[in-house]
Design a protein around this motif. Sequence first.
Motif, mmCIF file in Angstrom:
data_model
loop_
_atom_site.group_PDB
_atom_site.id
_atom_site.type_symbol
_atom_site.label_atom_id
_atom_site.label_comp_id
_atom_site.label_asym_id
_atom_site.label_seq_id
_atom_site.Cartn_x
_atom_site.Cartn_y
_atom_site.Cartn_z
ATOM 1 N N ILE B 4 0.812 -1.283 0.066
ATOM 2 C CA ILE B 4 0.079 0.020 -0.093
ATOM 3 C C ILE B 4 0.916 1.252 0.029
ATOM 4 O O ILE B 4 0.288 2.422 -0.173
ATOM 5 C CB ILE B 4 -0.858 -0.170 1.633
ATOM 6 C CG1 ILE B 4 -2.412 -1.042 1.342
ATOM 7 C CG2 ILE B 4 -1.731 1.515 1.561
ATOM 8 C CD1 ILE B 4 -2.842 -0.160 -0.131
ATOM 9 N N TYR B 5 1.622 1.225 0.316
ATOM 10 C CA TYR B 5 2.240 2.411 0.963
ATOM 11 C C TYR B 5 3.207 2.311 -1.124
ATOM 12 O O TYR B 5 3.462 4.311 -0.503
ATOM 13 C CB TYR B 5 3.611 2.000 2.092
ATOM 14 C CG TYR B 5 5.191 3.316 1.889
ATOM 15 C CD1 TYR B 5 4.726 4.522 2.622
ATOM 16 C CD2 TYR B 5 5.948 2.943 1.890
ATOM 17 C CE1 TYR B 5 5.277 5.816 2.941
ATOM 18 C CE2 TYR B 5 7.309 4.020 2.396
ATOM 19 C CZ TYR B 5 6.351 4.968 2.783
ATOM 20 O OH TYR B 5 7.745 6.838 3.282
ATOM 21 N N ASP B 8 0.913 3.698 -2.810
ATOM 22 C CA ASP B 8 0.455 5.371 -2.506
ATOM 23 C C ASP B 8 1.273 6.882 -3.251
ATOM 24 O O ASP B 8 1.655 7.799 -3.376
ATOM 25 C CB ASP B 8 0.602 5.892 -0.706
ATOM 26 C CG ASP B 8 0.122 7.069 -0.690
ATOM 27 O OD1 ASP B 8 -0.523 7.042 -1.079
ATOM 28 O OD2 ASP B 8 0.100 6.599 0.289
ATOM 29 N N ILE B 100 -5.349 3.544 -6.631
ATOM 30 C CA ILE B 100 -5.127 3.484 -4.972
ATOM 31 C C ILE B 100 -5.068 4.807 -4.155
ATOM 32 O O ILE B 100 -5.451 4.138 -3.218
ATOM 33 C CB ILE B 100 -3.292 4.708 -5.431
ATOM 34 C CG1 ILE B 100 -2.537 3.037 -6.217
ATOM 35 C CG2 ILE B 100 -2.626 4.208 -3.889
ATOM 36 C CD1 ILE B 100 -1.442 2.916 -7.286
ATOM 37 N N ILE B 104 -6.643 4.614 -0.210
ATOM 38 C CA ILE B 104 -5.869 4.833 0.997
ATOM 39 C C ILE B 104 -7.186 5.288 1.208
ATOM 40 O O ILE B 104 -6.647 4.979 3.057
ATOM 41 C CB ILE B 104 -4.631 4.749 0.025
ATOM 42 C CG1 ILE B 104 -3.438 3.878 -0.545
ATOM 43 C CG2 ILE B 104 -4.225 5.708 1.113
ATOM 44 C CD1 ILE B 104 -2.759 4.425 -0.930
ATOM 45 N N GLN B 107 -9.512 3.338 3.703
ATOM 46 C CA GLN B 107 -9.029 2.459 5.198
ATOM 47 C C GLN B 107 -8.342 3.298 5.668
ATOM 48 O O GLN B 107 -9.085 2.638 6.906
ATOM 49 C CB GLN B 107 -7.664 1.507 4.070
ATOM 50 C CG GLN B 107 -8.084 0.089 3.365
ATOM 51 C CD GLN B 107 -6.543 -0.447 2.931
ATOM 52 O OE1 GLN B 107 -5.245 0.347 3.172
ATOM 53 N NE2 GLN B 107 -6.579 -1.383 3.960
ATOM 54 N N ASN B 172 -5.069 -7.783 1.122
ATOM 55 C CA ASN B 172 -4.338 -7.738 -0.458
ATOM 56 C C ASN B 172 -4.842 -7.795 -1.517
ATOM 57 O O ASN B 172 -5.113 -7.080 -2.529
ATOM 58 C CB ASN B 172 -2.868 -8.341 -0.349
ATOM 59 C CG ASN B 172 -1.710 -7.764 0.265
ATOM 60 O OD1 ASN B 172 -2.002 -6.412 0.530
ATOM 61 N ND2 ASN B 172 -0.885 -8.569 0.482
ATOM 62 N N ILE B 175 -7.924 -5.659 -1.554
ATOM 63 C CA ILE B 175 -7.120 -4.075 -2.492
ATOM 64 C C ILE B 175 -6.228 -4.279 -3.688
ATOM 65 O O ILE B 175 -6.872 -3.373 -4.593
ATOM 66 C CB ILE B 175 -6.115 -3.502 -1.662
ATOM 67 C CG1 ILE B 175 -6.208 -3.566 -0.297
ATOM 68 C CG2 ILE B 175 -4.620 -2.630 -2.723
ATOM 69 C CD1 ILE B 175 -5.164 -3.066 0.566
#
Lengths: 200, 200, 200
Positions: B4-5, B8, B100, B104, B107, B172, B175
């Motif tokens: 995710i990071y 991002d 994305i 994010i 979440q 995952n 996502i």
Amino acid sequence: MDIIYILDLIGTFAFAVSGTISGTEKKLDLFGGAVIAFVTAIGGGTLRDLLIGSRPVHWITDLNYSYAIFLAIILSYLLKASILKYKKTMFLFDAIGIGIFTIIGVQKTLSFGLMPIIAIMMGTISAVFGGVIRDILCNRIPSILRKEIYATACVIGAILFLILDCFLLNMNVTISITILTIIVIRIFAIKKGWSLPVLY
Amino acid sequence: MDIIYILDLIGTFAFAVSGTISGTEKKLDLFGGAVIAFVTAIGGGTLRDLLIGSRPVHWITDLNYSYAIFLAIILSYLLKASILKYKKTMFLFDAIGIGIFTIIGVQKTLSFGLMPIIAIMMGTISAVFGGVIRDILCNRIPSILRKEIYATACVIGAILFLILDCFLLNMNVTISITILTIIVIRIFAIKKGWSLPVLY
Amino acid sequence: MDIIYILDLIGTFAFAVSGTISGTEKKLDLFGGAVIAFVTAIGGGTLRDLLIGSRPVHWITDLNYSYAIFLAIILSYLLKASILKYKKTMFLFDAIGIGIFTIIGVQKTLSFGLMPIIAIMMGTISAVFGGVIRDILCNRIPSILRKEIYATACVIGAILFLILDCFLLNMNVTISITILTIIVIRIFAIKKGWSLPVLY
């Protein structure tokens, strides 16, 4: 600290004057002019405070900022004719304002334990964002996005502050030198017509 | 989390590229283009963080976001000609970015204990608001307010995420599916010329 | 308290209706119209909450505000023709909205222990800033900056509230009188064509 505070009020006053004058070009009414004066004077510091998480924003708990702005609005209305005649004085006030606001923004951001690169950004935002909101409200493309060396002067001054801060012991000297640097860059930029390359 | 990071940062980079390119149309200077790149890339997440009360905003304490943006700006300036030639690549980058950023945003909002309907809104704001500020600064009516399926793709993806989140165990997978859904809807919307009815 | 809360939802509903209608003039799509409705209805209170440091902003944790706005959007779409015919009803809704929002803004600011002059500003911001964002998104100079007595009515109502608050014991009476005062000033301002002097 005391000197910084007085400088801050002077910067606020200077920006409020330039905001009020700016409102006259768009035929705003008295209230509209006052709003423009306010956002020009406190917009940059407000965005900085929101971003770095300083609560509440600086002018909410200290009325001296509001008083400085009210005084600026009243004087601007009374002395409008003279102010418009001395556009150079106006420009100088604005240059002093961005110099002061940049350095105050850098200092406050560092005092929150944030990183130097963020401090440079926040210093610049403190100095220029009030003018950006003013231009958005007046339905113009913000002039700092396409005119001369303006924000660039703030960035240079902020970097210089960080460098001097590592070497010099006396904070007042550092503050004075960096504020003066920003002002001088602005004056030269205007006199010499410096500008950044335009994107095609 | 790690994925995710990285996603991002990729989304931030993609939006910064599209922001810089966007600045070239309005003849902004180098600094102006950089500002537009920045607000396009971090504007949506910043508003989301301010609204849900996450302090300070996400990019203030993690310089990787700023680095991703600086890299995007420099590359955009260097490769401008090529980028403009491949507008389809740009569009794809933007589609990836909103996919994305939506997920994010959803979440993060849920992790603050806020309600699903608010999470849908915050996901959408994360994805589209940077573009809104960009358009305001460039003195345009924000295109998402009247063009094709854009924010609608984010809303659909956010709702799908909430549904899958109830049934699937592996985050995952959830996502990946929802981000891909948003991207696919965007691509179809453009290819087929889908749009919402206009108000008369 | 209960009455204030119901009034707040009514004000939110009223502003959302006026926001949706406003979107029809700029040929926004369904989503764009909904966004304009939202920012008109919650923009002022959101800025107030950010400035005074109330976290998170008011509508994030109480879905009734969102429901009131969704209801307003759906009804506006269904009844568009009728609403446009009764512009006077719209105007009355808007006047009720600013009356309610001003007083709620003043109260909330005082409850944070802030000074009366700040409470007056925050009350006015609560009432008018949603409309300002709406106008910025629609690429207009915000009408409150140059049209008739609008924000001035809020300022007068807020000052009256502070004065009555010192003398009267019953809060509900104070609230009713000041909200009505703002509404009456607005109605007279429109009927008589009152306006503030324009700056030259």
